[in-house]
Design an enzyme around this catalytic site. Structure first.
Site, PDB file in Angstrom:
ATOM      1  N   GLY A 225      -9.370  35.244   3.713  1.00 27.74           N
ATOM      2  CA  GLY A 225      -8.849  35.769   2.458  1.00 27.74           C
ATOM      3  C   GLY A 225      -8.142  34.704   1.655  1.00 27.74           C
ATOM      4  CG  ASP A 252     -15.544  25.454  -7.810  1.00 22.00           C
ATOM      5  OD1 ASP A 252     -14.461  24.940  -7.484  1.00 22.00           O
ATOM      6  OD2 ASP A 252     -16.643  24.967  -7.501  1.00 22.00           O
TER       7      ASP A 252
END
Length: 315
Positions: A225, A252
């Site tokens: 996570g 990204d």
């Protein structure tokens, strides 16, 4: 508008292969070609979400021209800075089980005038930008404090800065107080100089980066996570991925999701995780559209599982 800066962009070729056998002929089941580099990927993800973006990047030779052409085809505005060297070409080999083998070229060496031209291009285009995302490794010829110089100039112009880099470039830029830094687990471990084996270790490391100058830390912990540590609190979020096809550009995409949602607080973290989870289920470095997102799948909490071991400890 989100302006991105990619000092070392690339032309990325991704091949989907049944398996990687060294010394053998491997036949690809699929291939794709994308404009690459971390900042470029952020712009692509922002554009895929329907938000405005501008990519500032040095481009050289035929590969650089193709990068600009591919970005234009995706409706992304480009502010190219011409350089003498050739833009690098990278190769990624994606296997069905999610294993990814990457071959990244070093890229061109930028001279002092080219380095200054890149800084000037950012200054000229930054008016009206909500965020400036400075992303990726520095090419040969740029000193480790180049990002620090960029952050200082951007702050002087009143812009907010998101920084996604690592090593000496990250450490040098912290003194200029970027608004958010986005390390992955390995980069976070490198920044504090020790292994990270639990989520609690990652929280402590993120707090150290804040003490060193970062206003906020958005830390990607792979399949475990993401963490957001900022002055107003600490949050942990995760989301399942049914199939992992490629992790190229997933971080990204997460940063793009974070900035699109305002770049602050739990809602921005949830957006980051939703974008990252969607990205890993797409081929190559494809960026998710709103239709690919599953916001309800994100689990968000302030109850940090400090003792939970990281599935991939960072060193």
């Amino acid at each position: 508008m989100i302006l991105t800066v990619t000092p070392n962009p690339s032309l990325d070729r991704t091949y989907e292969i049944p398996g990687l056998d060294r010394g053998e002929v491997v036949r690809a089941a699929g291939e794709r070609m994308d404009p690459g580099g971390k900042g470029v990927n952020v712009s692509r993800a922002v554009a895929a979400a329907g938000a405005p973006t501008l990519a500032v990047l040095p481009l050289g030779g035929a590969p650089g021209a193709l990068v600009a052409e591919l970005l234009d085809a995706q409706g992304i505005a480009v502010a190219p800075v011409p350089v003498a060297g050739l833009t690098r070409s990278n190769i990624a080999l994606a296997e069905p089980d999610g294993t990814l083998t990457k071959i990244n070229a070093p890229g061109p060496e930028l001279g002092p005038e080219e380095a200054e031209s890149l800084l000037a291009a950012v200054a000229e285009r930054s008016a009206g930008a909500d965020w400036i995302a400075c992303c990726g490794s520095l090419p040969r010829g740029l000193a480790p404090d180049w990002y620090a110089d960029l952050v200082a100039r951007a702050h002087g112009a009143g812009a907010r800065i998101a920084l996604d880099t690592s090593g000496p470039a990250l450490l040098a830029a912290l003194k200029e107080r970027p608004d958010v830094v986005k390390p992955n687990a390995e980069e976070l471990a490198g920044a504090v100089g020790r292994p990270l084996t639990t989520i609690g270790d990652a929280v402590e490391a993120a707090e150290e980066l804040r003490a060193a100058g970062a206003a906020a830390v958005l830390a990607s912990l792979g399949a475990d996570g993401q963490l957001l540590v900022e002055a107003s609190g600490t949050w942990f979020a995760s989301a399942p991925a049914a199939v992992v096809r490629s992790t190229v550009g997933a971080g990204d995409s997460s940063l793009a999701g974070f900035l699109i949602a305002g770049g602050r607080g739990p809602e921005a973290l949830a957006s980051a995780v939703a974008h990252g989870a969607a990205a890993v289920q797409l081929p190559g470095s494809a960026m998710p559209t709103p239709a690919d997102l599953v916001p309800d799948a994100v689990t968000l909490t302030t109850e940090i599982p400090f003792e939970r071991p990281l599935r991939e400890p960072a060193r």
